[in-house]
Design a protein around this motif. Structure first.
Motif, mmCIF file in Angstrom:
data_model
loop_
_atom_site.group_PDB
_atom_site.id
_atom_site.type_symbol
_atom_site.label_atom_id
_atom_site.label_comp_id
_atom_site.label_asym_id
_atom_site.label_seq_id
_atom_site.Cartn_x
_atom_site.Cartn_y
_atom_site.Cartn_z
ATOM 1 N N LEU A 118 0.818 -1.211 0.000
ATOM 2 C CA LEU A 118 0.000 0.000 0.000
ATOM 3 C C LEU A 118 0.851 1.260 0.000
ATOM 4 C CD1 LEU A 118 -2.858 -1.148 2.373
ATOM 5 C CD2 LEU A 118 -2.886 -0.992 -0.116
ATOM 6 N N ALA A 119 2.001 1.201 0.664
ATOM 7 C CA ALA A 119 2.918 2.345 0.609
ATOM 8 C C ALA A 119 3.424 2.555 -0.814
ATOM 9 C CB ALA A 119 4.086 2.118 1.570
ATOM 10 N N GLU A 120 3.750 1.444 -1.502
ATOM 11 C CA GLU A 120 4.225 1.546 -2.886
ATOM 12 C C GLU A 120 3.106 2.018 -3.818
ATOM 13 O OE1 GLU A 120 5.791 -2.309 -3.671
ATOM 14 O OE2 GLU A 120 7.694 -1.914 -2.611
ATOM 15 N N LEU A 121 1.871 1.590 -3.560
ATOM 16 C CA LEU A 121 0.742 2.028 -4.362
ATOM 17 C C LEU A 121 0.536 3.540 -4.221
ATOM 18 C CD1 LEU A 121 -1.623 0.999 -6.184
ATOM 19 C CD2 LEU A 121 -2.997 0.889 -4.085
ATOM 20 N N HIS A 122 0.697 4.021 -3.007
ATOM 21 C CA HIS A 122 0.562 5.460 -2.759
ATOM 22 C C HIS A 122 1.634 6.238 -3.503
ATOM 23 C CE1 HIS A 122 0.776 9.230 -0.400
ATOM 24 N NE2 HIS A 122 -0.534 9.044 -0.252
ATOM 25 N N LEU A 123 2.876 5.741 -3.450
ATOM 26 C CA LEU A 123 3.974 6.419 -4.134
ATOM 27 C C LEU A 123 3.795 6.405 -5.651
ATOM 28 C CD1 LEU A 123 7.030 5.158 -2.038
ATOM 29 C CD2 LEU A 123 6.112 7.491 -2.115
ATOM 30 N N ASP A 179 1.086 6.749 -7.243
ATOM 31 C CA ASP A 179 -0.133 7.483 -7.603
ATOM 32 C C ASP A 179 -1.264 6.529 -7.971
ATOM 33 O OD1 ASP A 179 -1.685 9.783 -8.027
ATOM 34 O OD2 ASP A 179 -1.176 9.826 -10.164
ATOM 35 N N GLY A 180 -1.313 5.387 -7.284
ATOM 36 C CA GLY A 180 -2.416 4.462 -7.491
ATOM 37 C C GLY A 180 -2.259 3.494 -8.639
#
Length: 292
Positions: free
Chosen positions: A243-248, A250-251
């Motif tokens: 989820l941290a990588e998804l946030h970085l 931009d989804g």
């Protein structure tokens, strides 16, 4: 042969029998591909079912319902179930034991903590007077038919640990567990006072006990090892990272690397195995029935 006797036979074999902690049907589906035995962890169940710490929130009907779903999906696996203090009352403990045995649990762990209870590797544990716990344990042992019973003490004082371990070994319980053992030296001391009775060791990341291999545990005379939380803690780390990588990003979902992505197909294939296990049940029932 009953599920309880199948687990007894497994424990009686040379070496240390590993039982992997599962906390929901998905973690159990993954674990089933790697190990033959599961441990229904109170820590993991409290976390996944309620989103709460392991300090006494579990309601026994919820635990029984979970074990029933597990047995339906995994007819051949050993299922050892943590029933904490038997949900306080001895009569309740006996009712839960009857229910679990009826739906196909292999065994249960009954501890000597008093409320408010704690995770076995947490500070602040309190134990019942030994005579009071033994009365509850004897009622459970008189109630079960073939269900395997692990007698567990959470004592923390050195003299009390040895006294209780020896007393538990003298009962008709199948296995003894001293939780939160802090050193190899203490494993050896407990092994000595328990005598020939099978001994269980609880492996939990971040706990008070040393991290030991199955080979090391076998050399120490440990018959069973429960791994309470590797699935839960691995999921925690993996989800947090994803989820941290998804946030970085931009989804944007990450691209698969080396064909190792877990996606719809891989997840569906994993869960479809549970249907296949159920449909191949005639042979499983013949070899792992819950009654004569």
């Amino acid at each position: 042969m009953t599920y309880g006797n199948r687990l007894r036979d497994e424990i009686a074999k040379p070496g240390t029998t590993p039982l992997i902690g599962v906390y929901d049907m998905y973690s159990a589906s993954v674990a089933a591909g790697h190990y033959d035995g599961m441990f229904v962890s109170g820590f993991g169940f409290a976390a996944s079912h309620y989103g709460l710490p392991d300090i006494g929130f579990i309601a026994w009907p919820d635990m029984v319902a979970f074990v029933q779903r597990l047995r339906g999906a995994f007819p051949r696996h050993h299922l050892l179930v943590d029933i904490d203090d038997g949900y306080v009352d001895a009569e309740v403990a006996c009712h839960v034991v009857e229910s679990l045995e009826r739906i196909g649990a292999s065994g249960v762990i009954l501890e000597d903590q008093k409320r408010p209870r704690r995770c076995g590797h947490a500070d602040g544990k309190q134990v019942l007077p030994l005579t009071e716990y033994l009365e509850k344990l004897e009622m459970v042992l008189a109630t079960r038919k073939d269900l395997l019973v692990v007698a567990r003490t959470d004592a923390t004082e050195e003299a009390d640990i040895l006294e209780r371990a020896q007393a538990l070994a003298a009962t008709d319980a199948d296995v003894v567990l001293v939780d939160g053992v802090r050193s190899v030296e203490w494993i050896e001391r407990i092994r000595t006072v328990v005598g020939p009775k099978p001994l269980l060791f609880n492996q939990i990341a971040g706990g008070k006990s040393p991290r030991l291999s199955l080979t090391e545990l076998t050399d120490l005379g440990i018959d069973v090892a429960i791994y309470s939380t590797p699935c839960l803690f691995a999921a925690h780390r993996a989800m947090d990272t994803a989820l941290a990588e998804l946030h970085l990003a931009d989804g944007r979902l990450p691209a698969a690397e080396n064909g190792e992505e877990i996606g719809v197909a891989q997840s569906t294939d994993l869960l479809a195995k549970n249907i296949a296990r159920h449909r191949s049940l005639p042979a499983a029932r013949e070899s792992a029935s819950v009654g004569p």
